[in-house]
Write an enzyme that holds these catalytic residues in place. Structure first.
Site, short mmCIF file in Angstrom:
data_model
loop_
_atom_site.label_atom_id
_atom_site.label_comp_id
_atom_site.label_asym_id
_atom_site.label_seq_id
_atom_site.Cartn_x
_atom_site.Cartn_y
_atom_site.Cartn_z
N GLU A 511 0.87 -1.18 0.00
CA GLU A 511 0.00 0.00 0.00
C GLU A 511 0.91 1.23 0.00
OE1 GLU A 511 -3.74 0.37 1.57
OE2 GLU A 511 -3.95 -1.71 2.24
N GLU A 804 -2.23 -1.33 13.32
CA GLU A 804 -3.41 -1.02 12.52
C GLU A 804 -4.69 -1.44 13.25
OE1 GLU A 804 -3.51 -3.18 8.81
OE2 GLU A 804 -4.92 -1.77 7.95
C1 BGC Z 1 -5.31 1.30 4.62
C2 BGC Z 1 -5.95 2.22 5.61
C3 BGC Z 1 -6.96 3.01 4.85
C4 BGC Z 1 -8.00 2.02 4.45
C5 BGC Z 1 -9.28 2.53 3.93
C6 BGC Z 1 -6.38 0.36 4.16
O1 BGC Z 1 -5.98 -0.65 3.37
O2 BGC Z 1 -4.21 0.67 5.12
O3 BGC Z 1 -5.20 2.76 6.56
O4 BGC Z 1 -7.42 4.15 5.42
O5 BGC Z 1 -7.49 1.02 3.66
O6 BGC Z 1 -10.17 2.06 4.76
#
Ligand code: BGC
Length: 952
Positions: A511, A804
């Site tokens: 990401e 997270e």
């Molecule tokens: C990210 C988050 C992001 C989210 C959207 C994820 O995959 O890591 O931090 O805000 O997607 O909900």
């Protein structure tokens, strides 16, 4: 401490310009301007026509303010020393302003070097001394000054591998003869892709990932380096290495979601554009620019990709390739690529990514299969340097990275998903040992698995290099509770790991995107840790470049098409408003507000239209986006807060912020409009989303079985911690309704075993909302809780960064949840830092730019008896520190020159507060404003103050 009699005890800083200067005493002031910066930086290169200047003031005098200032700007330090301001003499300006002061002298040209100094007059109208001399330099103001061509070497055909197509990195070189008498030399350089530039065998600068990530179709940044000491008379060699980077490399989860495009989002061949400008003492000028005469080849860097890692074969090394005399006969000529679009080329406005620090491993263990796992002792983003590795020609060292280990000691790499994140070094067999650091990749890790060593390595075999955007550190936070101190350290490390060119969600998996929701919930927390002005100013440009045709802001910026369904989302898109607002509030920056005002108003217009005349969003209003309703209170626990309810709160909140910003930039009409809009939304919200008693409700049936919504199967309920916390924090409710909301919030905590249940959107306001409704005790309870779900649960489970998920890992249980969506370095939940600084230590901005601020510490009943926070604001250092001793409270504060603190001291009565053992009413240095709710309110000017109070 005080050296001169006070003329005016409390200067109203707003009207300071109106009081008489030179009125009091004739003695010169001790006021001295320090920390002179231009566009938030020390001695930068800029390309704005009227750069903004700032300084801070030092003085030993309590209650000191600046009543006037004078700025001198000259073309040389010598002229300036003599007081000859040939570019600008502001003359005496009666104002208390010490930052955001726009240069208003002679028009500046490209390459001008400007030297400046400033002096200030104090509250008595006495002039202080001149500051030390500072400078800035003008970059290339016009695109036509770029004579360099884009050059490249198309190696795309050489990318191999079934899954990953990773071509080698091209090298470029050019030699030139310079005459004697080089007076100055500059390198202006940019690339599409990443570059490293070298001159005469030396790397230029310490920056990584230059020229940064932008929407390359719209703009690309360049860097400027003073290379006067790198060149000399005679033959000089100039060289560069390129890599795909964000321009042509793999991005985000495109591969994971089977997006038709997985790399080459902006182009497929990385390109270089560089011009070296030499000025001789006799005034002659010379230009060396990239063109078809540069030679190119590919060599040891077999592949280099941000997500996938780097492979280096030392056997293909070009020895001394960037030094004069290197034989490049076998190198071919670079291809010139005509500019295919009219992208802007601008001076880099942010802070660079550099090595922040080095980390030595704390342990190394052999695995069953003969590999070695190094524990760095800290989760972070960066690289590993291989130190003096010994081996035979062709031996291959492979480095794999992970944030955690499995219970059997193996590296946990499942959460990297499609980010291969492997670095490989192939030895040439140098008997003296070989040292290598990758250049064009980074990883998020605490553990490194290394294979290929011939003999067991020591801890010196590798060194961790912490990479981050260098945002100057401005905060510190300490308590007598070690777990809370570790939490603070975890927040700081998570910010450090994720402020890397753009504010990313995480530094490890596939990401690493500038997720807007994460950034908007964390940005205020971040301001207390580092100076984010330049970093977020740059990202605000990315956000606005990524504004969508419907005027919504995206879910991540920059926003290449990583997945077709990625559009916008309530709670994420509002970053387009909240980020500039935070810059305005923290640094008094109105320029960023003015610049993007049309974009921001366009977004609000979209949101208004989207409300379909209701002013709020009824259930199901965002069924047209994916996921339905947007991301909502992402990763919350239990029933979901309706995304439409949250979107309505955000709509009112953003309208209020727009009202405030409109006033600051003099848009009276807009100000009135947004004020009314916010009030109307609030009214409509209370009517639709609350029952007669002030309990939040929703028509859950409107969501059906919840399919298509994030965690929709959990069901929806308006009566959640997240809903009340947001409504209280974002000022949605009339006072009596707010009190009721506070009670519901408390009931919900009780019902949830005194634990939080909030996700990304609920976590930021949770503790502030409890404090605001008089339940600071419960906010402390949540902070100090060590059981799941809580911040300290992570700490007691060994975290060195913020996770997270609330339960990303549990000791003796392992990894719960979705392994792929389990980052251990994600700052959203670290937004609690805002409450730690803003409520525990009690430091909050009042007038934009900390011209005035609040110190109102909330004292813990148990678990913590000492807190000390420092925050270096744009006006200087603020300190708030308290300590309980029996029924006594000691409070030490520090207030910067030219600011006023509104201090609230916890006490059992107005006569129980002393400063330096003197009753505060008798002190000439402060004004007692009143006593209420257990706090004595004082107004104090600059200085250091030691208060004691009876608090129990
Ligand atoms: C990210 C988050 C992001 C989210 C959207 C994820 O995959 O890591 O931090 O805000 O997607 O909900």
């Amino acid at each position: 401490m005080m050296t001169s009699k006070l003329c005016v005890r409390f200067v109203d800083l707003v009207v300071v310009a109106s009081f008489t200067i030179f009125s009091c005493t004739n003695s010169a002031s001790d006021l001295v301007p320090v920390n002179l910066r231009t566009e938030y930086k020390i001695a930068p290169v800029v390309d704005t026509e009227s750069p903004r200047l700032s300084w801070e003031l030092n003085s030993d005098v309590r209650g000191q303010v600046q009543s006037a200032y004078q700025v001198l700007v000259a073309t040389s330090p010598e002229l300036l020393a003599e007081g000859e301001a040939d570019l600008w003499d502001s003359e005496q300006v009666r104002s208390n302003v010490t930052n955001q002061v726009e240069y208003a002298g002679k028009p500046l040209q490209s390459r001008n070097v400007c030297f400046w100094k400033v002096r200030s007059w104090d509250k008595d109208g006495e002039p202080g001394s001149w500051s030390p001399i500072a400078s800035w330099e003008m970059g290339l103001l016009d695109k036509t000054e770029w004579q360099a061509e884009w050059i490249g070497n198309d190696l795309t055909a050489l990318g191999k591998g079934k899954v990953y197509h990773l071509p080698p990195s091209p090298f470029f070189r050019k030699e030139m003869e310079l005459k004697s008498g080089v007076k100055s030399a500059r390198l202006y350089v940019t690339s599409l892709g990443l570059y490293e530039f070298q001159i005469n065998g030396k790397r230029i600068g310490n920056d990584y990932f230059s020229p940064g990530w932008t929407d390359y179709d719209k703009r690309v940044y360049y860097q400027t380096y003073d290379i006067t000491s790198n060149v000399s008379e005679g033959r000089n060699a100039f060289g560069a290495i390129l890599a795909d980077g964000w321009y042509a490399g793999y991005l985000g989860y495109a591969l994971l979601v089977n997006n038709p495009v997985v790399k080459n989002f902006y182009g497929d061949v990385p390109l270089l554009k560089a011009q070296i400008e030499i000025e001789y003492s006799n005034g002659e000028k010379e230009l060396i620019a990239t063109d078809e005469t540069w030679k190119t080849n590919h060599g040891p860097i077999l592949e280099a990709d941000i997500l996938n890692g780097e492979t280096y074969d030392a056997n293909f090394e070009f020895v001394n390739w960037s030094q004069e005399g290197f034989d490049d006969a076998l190198w071919k000529y670079a291809a010139v690529y005509p500019a295919t679009n009219d992208r802007l080329i601008e001076c880099y406005p942010g802070n660079p990514v550099q090595i922040h620090s080095e980390i030595k491993p704390i342990a190394v263990n052999r695995t069953e299969d003969g590999k070695y796992i190094f524990d760095m002792g800290q989760n972070f983003a960066g690289l590993v340097r291989l130190n003096s590795v010994m081996g035979n020609k062709g031996d291959t060292i492979v480095l794999r990275f992970g944030e955690m280990l499995h219970t059997d000691g193996k590296l946990m790499a499942e959460n990297l998903r499609k980010a291969r994140a492997i670095d490989t070094y192939i030895l040439k067999g140098d008997a003296k040992g070989e040292t290598w650091t990758p250049r064009f990749t980074f990883h998020g890790f605490q553990y490194v698995e290394v294979s290929g060593f011939r003999t067991p390595p020591t801890l010196d075999a590798i060194t961790g290099l912490v990479l981050t955007t260098i945002t100057p550190e401005v905060g510190s936070f300490e308590t007598d509770n070690e777990l809370v101190n570790q939490l603070y350290s975890n927040i700081v490390w998570t910010q450090r790991s994720n402020f890397l060119e753009v504010p990313t969600d995480c530094p490890q998996r596939d990401e690493r995107l500038g997720w807007t929701g994460d950034a908007q919930v964390f940005v205020q927390a971040a301001t207390y840790n580092t100076d984010i002005a330049a970093f977020f100013s740059k990202w605000t440009v990315d956000l606005n470049d990524a504004q969508r045709p419907d005027n919504t802001y995206p879910i991540y910026a920059p926003a290449p098409p990583i997945r077709a369904t990625d559009t916008y989302s309530p709670g994420w898109s509002e970053a387009g408003i909240i980020i500039p607002y935070t810059l305005f509030r923290t640094y008094g920056d109105t320029r960023i507000v003015e610049r993007f005002w049309p974009n921001m108003t366009a977004y609000l217009r979209f949101m208004e239209e989207k409300s379909d005349g209701n002013l709020i969003y009824k259930e199901g209003s965002f069924e047209d986006i994916r996921p339905k309703g947007g991301f909502g209170d992402w990763l919350s626990i239990g029933k979901k807060t309706p995304p439409d309810l949250l979107a309505s709160i955000y709509f009112a909140y953003c309208s209020s912020l727009m009202h405030e910003m409109a006033l600051a930039i003099g848009e009276e009409g807009d100000a009135a409009y947004f004020k009314k809009l916010a009030a109307n939304i609030r009214q409509a919200f209370q009517e639709h989303y609350t029952d007669g008693e002030g309990r939040f409700i929703t028509h859950a049936a409107a969501y059906g079985d919840g399919a298509g919504y994030v965690d929709g199967h959990m069901g929806f309920d308006g009566h959640t911690q997240t809903a009340y916390a947001n409504a209280i924090f974002k000022n949605m409710l009339d006072p009596d309704r707010k009190e009721i909301a506070g009670k519901h919030l408390v009931d919900l905590l009780r019902a949830h075993d005194n634990k939080l249940s909030t996700g990304f959107l609920g976590v930021r306001p949770l503790l502030p909302a409890l404090s605001e409704t008089g339940r600071s005790d419960l906010a402390y309870m949540l902070l100090l809780n060590e059981e799941y779900p809580s911040w300290l649960f992570e700490v007691v489970n060994g975290a060195t960064t913020i996770w997270e998920r609330w339960d990303s890992y549990i000791k003796d249980v392992g990894f719960k949840n979705n392994a792929g969506m389990n980052s251990f370095n994600h700052y959203a939940f670290g937004s609690v830092n805002e409450w730690m600084f803003g409520n525990m230590a009690g430091i909050k901005v009042d007038q934009a730019g900390y011209r005035t601020f609040i110190i109102k510490p909330e004292i813990a009943k148990e678990g913590i008896s000492f807190v000390e926070a420092t925050y270096h604001s744009i006006n200087g250092e603020i300190v708030s520190s308290w300590e309980k001793e029996g029924d006594q409270l000691r409070l030490q504060i520090s207030v910067p020159v030219n600011t006023i603190a509104n201090v609230f001291i916890p006490a059992i009565g107005p006569d129980k507060v002393f400063e330096n053992r003197q009753a505060v009413e008798n002190s000439p240095d402060m004004k007692v404003k009143g006593f209420s709710d257990g706090y004595l309110n004082l107004e104090v000017g600059s200085g250091v103050y030691q208060f004691t109070s009876e608090n129990q």
